[in-house]
Design a protein around this motif. Structure first.
Motif, mmCIF file in Angstrom:
data_model
loop_
_atom_site.group_PDB
_atom_site.id
_atom_site.type_symbol
_atom_site.label_atom_id
_atom_site.label_comp_id
_atom_site.label_asym_id
_atom_site.label_seq_id
_atom_site.Cartn_x
_atom_site.Cartn_y
_atom_site.Cartn_z
ATOM 1 N N LYS A 108 7.629 -9.605 -11.990
ATOM 2 C CA LYS A 108 6.709 -9.124 -13.036
ATOM 3 C C LYS A 108 5.407 -8.603 -12.433
ATOM 4 O O LYS A 108 4.869 -7.588 -12.874
ATOM 5 C CB LYS A 108 6.425 -10.237 -14.052
ATOM 6 N N SER A 109 4.917 -9.302 -11.412
ATOM 7 C CA SER A 109 3.656 -8.827 -10.838
ATOM 8 C C SER A 109 3.844 -7.452 -10.183
ATOM 9 O O SER A 109 2.949 -6.610 -10.230
ATOM 10 C CB SER A 109 3.059 -9.847 -9.869
ATOM 11 N N LEU A 110 5.027 -7.206 -9.618
ATOM 12 C CA LEU A 110 5.299 -5.875 -9.049
ATOM 13 C C LEU A 110 5.449 -4.826 -10.156
ATOM 14 O O LEU A 110 4.938 -3.707 -10.046
ATOM 15 C CB LEU A 110 6.572 -5.910 -8.201
ATOM 16 N N VAL A 111 6.163 -5.204 -11.213
ATOM 17 C CA VAL A 111 6.353 -4.273 -12.344
ATOM 18 C C VAL A 111 4.994 -3.917 -12.960
ATOM 19 O O VAL A 111 4.700 -2.750 -13.222
ATOM 20 C CB VAL A 111 7.303 -4.890 -13.393
ATOM 21 N N ASP A 112 4.156 -4.938 -13.150
ATOM 22 C CA ASP A 112 2.844 -4.691 -13.756
ATOM 23 C C ASP A 112 1.969 -3.828 -12.848
ATOM 24 O O ASP A 112 1.205 -2.989 -13.313
ATOM 25 C CB ASP A 112 2.133 -6.019 -14.058
ATOM 26 N N ARG A 113 2.084 -4.048 -11.550
ATOM 27 C CA ARG A 113 1.221 -3.314 -10.609
ATOM 28 C C ARG A 113 1.665 -1.863 -10.409
ATOM 29 O O ARG A 113 0.840 -0.962 -10.380
ATOM 30 C CB ARG A 113 1.217 -4.047 -9.268
ATOM 31 N N PHE A 114 2.996 -1.653 -10.296
ATOM 32 C CA PHE A 114 3.469 -0.315 -9.922
ATOM 33 C C PHE A 114 4.078 0.470 -11.091
ATOM 34 O O PHE A 114 4.384 1.643 -10.943
ATOM 35 C CB PHE A 114 4.476 -0.418 -8.766
ATOM 36 N N ASN A 115 4.259 -0.205 -12.211
ATOM 37 C CA ASN A 115 4.702 0.443 -13.440
ATOM 38 C C ASN A 115 5.889 1.400 -13.231
ATOM 39 O O ASN A 115 5.791 2.608 -13.511
ATOM 40 C CB ASN A 115 3.521 1.202 -14.068
ATOM 41 N N PRO A 116 7.017 0.889 -12.729
ATOM 42 C CA PRO A 116 8.176 1.771 -12.535
ATOM 43 C C PRO A 116 8.680 2.295 -13.880
ATOM 44 O O PRO A 116 8.510 1.635 -14.910
ATOM 45 C CB PRO A 116 9.219 0.838 -11.902
ATOM 46 N N VAL A 117 9.311 3.459 -13.830
ATOM 47 C CA VAL A 117 9.825 4.043 -15.076
ATOM 48 C C VAL A 117 10.966 3.182 -15.614
ATOM 49 O O VAL A 117 11.080 2.973 -16.814
ATOM 50 C CB VAL A 117 10.310 5.485 -14.817
ATOM 51 N N ALA A 145 8.151 9.510 -9.884
ATOM 52 C CA ALA A 145 8.808 8.585 -10.806
ATOM 53 C C ALA A 145 9.570 7.573 -9.954
ATOM 54 O O ALA A 145 10.292 7.943 -9.035
ATOM 55 C CB ALA A 145 9.766 9.347 -11.706
ATOM 56 N N LEU A 146 9.373 6.294 -10.274
ATOM 57 C CA LEU A 146 9.925 5.227 -9.441
ATOM 58 C C LEU A 146 10.801 4.318 -10.300
ATOM 59 O O LEU A 146 10.485 4.050 -11.452
ATOM 60 C CB LEU A 146 8.744 4.427 -8.890
ATOM 61 N N SER A 147 11.899 3.865 -9.720
ATOM 62 C CA SER A 147 12.769 2.913 -10.407
ATOM 63 C C SER A 147 12.875 1.653 -9.553
ATOM 64 O O SER A 147 13.006 1.741 -8.330
ATOM 65 C CB SER A 147 14.152 3.553 -10.593
ATOM 66 N N ALA A 168 0.843 -1.200 0.000
ATOM 67 C CA ALA A 168 0.000 0.000 0.000
ATOM 68 C C ALA A 168 0.879 1.251 0.000
ATOM 69 O O ALA A 168 0.619 2.226 -0.721
ATOM 70 C CB ALA A 168 -0.910 -0.014 1.223
ATOM 71 N N TRP A 169 1.941 1.187 0.783
ATOM 72 C CA TRP A 169 2.891 2.284 0.896
ATOM 73 C C TRP A 169 3.559 2.562 -0.460
ATOM 74 O O TRP A 169 3.629 3.698 -0.924
ATOM 75 C CB TRP A 169 3.909 1.832 1.945
ATOM 76 N N LEU A 170 4.008 1.491 -1.113
ATOM 77 C CA LEU A 170 4.658 1.650 -2.414
ATOM 78 C C LEU A 170 3.674 2.190 -3.450
ATOM 79 O O LEU A 170 4.049 2.989 -4.320
ATOM 80 C CB LEU A 170 5.250 0.312 -2.870
ATOM 81 N N GLY A 171 2.428 1.763 -3.325
ATOM 82 C CA GLY A 171 1.393 2.253 -4.231
ATOM 83 C C GLY A 171 1.258 3.771 -4.140
ATOM 84 O O GLY A 171 1.152 4.453 -5.152
ATOM 85 N N GLY A 172 1.290 4.284 -2.921
ATOM 86 C CA GLY A 172 1.199 5.733 -2.711
ATOM 87 C C GLY A 172 2.347 6.456 -3.387
ATOM 88 O O GLY A 172 2.161 7.485 -4.044
#
Lengths: 287, 250
Positions: A89-98, A64-66, A54-58
């Motif tokens: 992949k599930s984290l990349v898909d969920r949080f879409n880092p740059v 911009a996140l890497s 939840a924290w990372l989502g915020g």
């Protein structure tokens, strides 16, 4: 209040960023989105749910996140672990880092994870394996990776050719480079691989991110070894390397890394400001 | 074995052991520097254990905790490339760890509670059962919602929850008498906060049955064997408001 939009570029902005630590959540969240970006190790978020995600989502909605991976073991003998790739992949898909980056290193052999970034041999066969592993990862994630140059404590086979291998692995796999200036200083101190060798060989146009960190001297059997510990401020030598690189090649996204002896947020921001000032100096000089 | 395979195997062997010998043929006079990697490996995994078991660490002190963690890392090195999840078998290790068996036989139970806290913290985000006007007329007693993934139910032959709780939350730790006997506990997450409570045996059975797929009325039937005054309505409302029951599947 309107919701901040995510940057649309496929690379990070050429400004200074900071490794994100849970203890700095509130102060980091209050930062100006135009002046900073943040980087996390995705391995720290490989949980099924709860406050950490939840924290990372915020953060991912505001900044911009890497993602800077430490567990794929791209330089290993074994192919990238599918379970780990799936979690990533599930984290990349969920949080879409740059950006998504990983290390030219290995950390797994068989069913043991070594929790360290171990250097592979700098040989032709090692290069071929590395390229295969980067290819496989990029295909799985449907993302271009940035590859980080390793630190050396030991004179691995072919170490003098490591800069060439690093560049060649990225070229052949279509990856880009994350150039860690502390790591080249550590290599110079430990195996006498000159920093200039890296600066001469690494094509600036392939460098999409720069890392700065502090190292620690450790005595092993009476001999001093520089450890890439990320638990100290950035050294003067590394600041000089940054100035040299930026003056020659222009501004890049620059990250201040700190993974141990975490100081107060203001102390890290002072380093961030120093990096920002070097970058803005380069922008001013180049018009 | 080809040269590359030999390189990786020797590096791994030297890191996992305290012996530089395997890498002497690779690095000659620099072989002892393998200790830099060995140190990173041990310290990284050790730190993961120390931070995952904060109450155990408070009870035994930093030096002893680090020694136990190091012994554990050597016996069960990490398998997953995320130390976040490392160490779920640390409580089992403590049960077999001779110095602990002799002097601190309750320590593994405390470790189970530390692990349960983390499991509640990191569990998937399930939707919680809600009883709104749209469910008017449903016979609630017949519902079998199951428990949300964050719920952790534990039972102990000793007062492990009391030991853990006072060391977790109290600045001045309270004395716990072993004569207190068996204890049951539940930990869960609600609105991203972790909660815990000591519960009766009947409450444990009730929740465990719900988690096993039984309906409220079926679960209740077994509870009265342990507590003739077990109040189904009160229990239902208590745990419903705490968010333990899972939303019904359509």
């Amino acid at each position: 209040m309107s919701k901040p939009t995510k940057p649309k570029s496929i690379n990070l902005p050429a400004i200074a960023g900071l490794g994100l630590k849970p203890e700095h959540y509130h102060e980091a969240m209050a930062c100006d989105t135009d002046r900073i970006w943040f980087e996390v190790h995705p391995e720290n978020y490989m949980v099924d749910g709860g406050p950490r995600l939840a924290w990372l989502g915020g953060f991912s909605e505001k900044f911009a996140l890497s993602f800077h991976g430490i567990g794929l073991s791209l330089g290993g003998l074994d192919r990238p672990d599918r379970q780990h790739l799936s979690r990533l992949k599930s984290l990349v898909d969920r949080f879409n880092p740059v950006q998504v980056s990983e290390h030219l290193a290995w950390s797994r052999l068989g069913d043991v994870y070594f929790a360290d970034l171990l250097p592979p041999p700098a040989t032709k066969s090692s290069l071929d394996r590395l390229v295969d592993h980067i290819d496989e990862t990029q295909e799985f994630l449907n993302r271009k990776l940035l590859i980080e140059n390793p630190s050396l404590y030991l004179p691995i086979p072919g170490f003098a050719e490591l800069p060439q291998l690093y560049v060649e692995a990225a070229r052949r796999s279509g990856a880009e480079l994350l150039f860690d200036l502390n790591n080249i200083a550590v290599c110079a101190a430990n195996v006498l691989l000159p920093t200039d060798r890296w600066l001469d060989v690494v094509p600036a146009e392939m460098v999409k991110e720069i890392h700065l960190a502090g190292a620690t001297a450790r005595k092993i059997s009476g001999e001093t070894v520089m450890i890439d510990s990320h638990d100290a401020p950035v050294s003067d030598q590394v600041w000089q390397l940054l100035e040299q690189f930026i003056a020659a090649n222009g501004a890049r996204p620059v990250l201040i890394e700190r993974d141990g002896n975490i100081p107060g947020f203001s102390e890290l921001m002072a380093e961030h400001e120093r990096a920002a000032s070097i970058l803005s100096g380069a922008v001013a000089a180049n018009g | 074995m080809d040269k590359d395979t030999e390189f990786y195997a020797k590096m791994a062997q030297a890191i996992l052991s305290m012996d530089d010998e395997p890498v002497k043929s690779l690095f000659g006079p620099f072989a002892n520097r393998i200790d830099a990697h060995r140190g990173s490996f041990i310290t990284g995994a050790q730190n993961a254990i120390v931070s995952a078991y904060p109450v155990v660490a408070r009870l035994v002190g930093d030096e002893y905790m680090r020694a136990m963690a190091q012994a554990f890392v050597r016996k069960s090195p990490p398998k997953l490339a995320s130390l976040t999840l490392y160490g779920d078998d640390f409580p089992a290790f403590l049960r077999e760890f001779a110095p602990v068996q002799k002097d601190l036989p309750w320590l593994s139970a405390v470790a189970e509670l530390d692990r349960a806290w983390f499991a509640a913290y990191a569990a998937k985000d399930d939707e919680v059962l809600r009883i709104g006007d749209d469910r008017h007329g449903i016979d609630l007693a017949l519902l079998a919602p199951g428990l949300v993934a964050s719920v952790q139910l534990l039972r102990f032959k000793i007062p492990a929850y009391s030991i853990w709780r006072t060391n977790k939350v109290d600045e001045n730790v309270q004395a716990v008498h072993m004569q207190k006997g068996a204890e049951w506990a539940v930990l869960w997450r609600q609105d991203n906060q972790i909660f815990h409570a000591g519960i009766s045996r009947a409450e444990y059975v009730f929740l465990n049955n719900i988690g096993g797929g039984l309906s409220f009325v079926q679960s209740f039937a077994e509870c009265v064997r342990y507590d003739q005054d077990f109040d189904l309505q009160q229990q239902f409302l208590r745990w419903l408001s705490a968010g333990l029951f899972m939303e019904l599947k359509p």
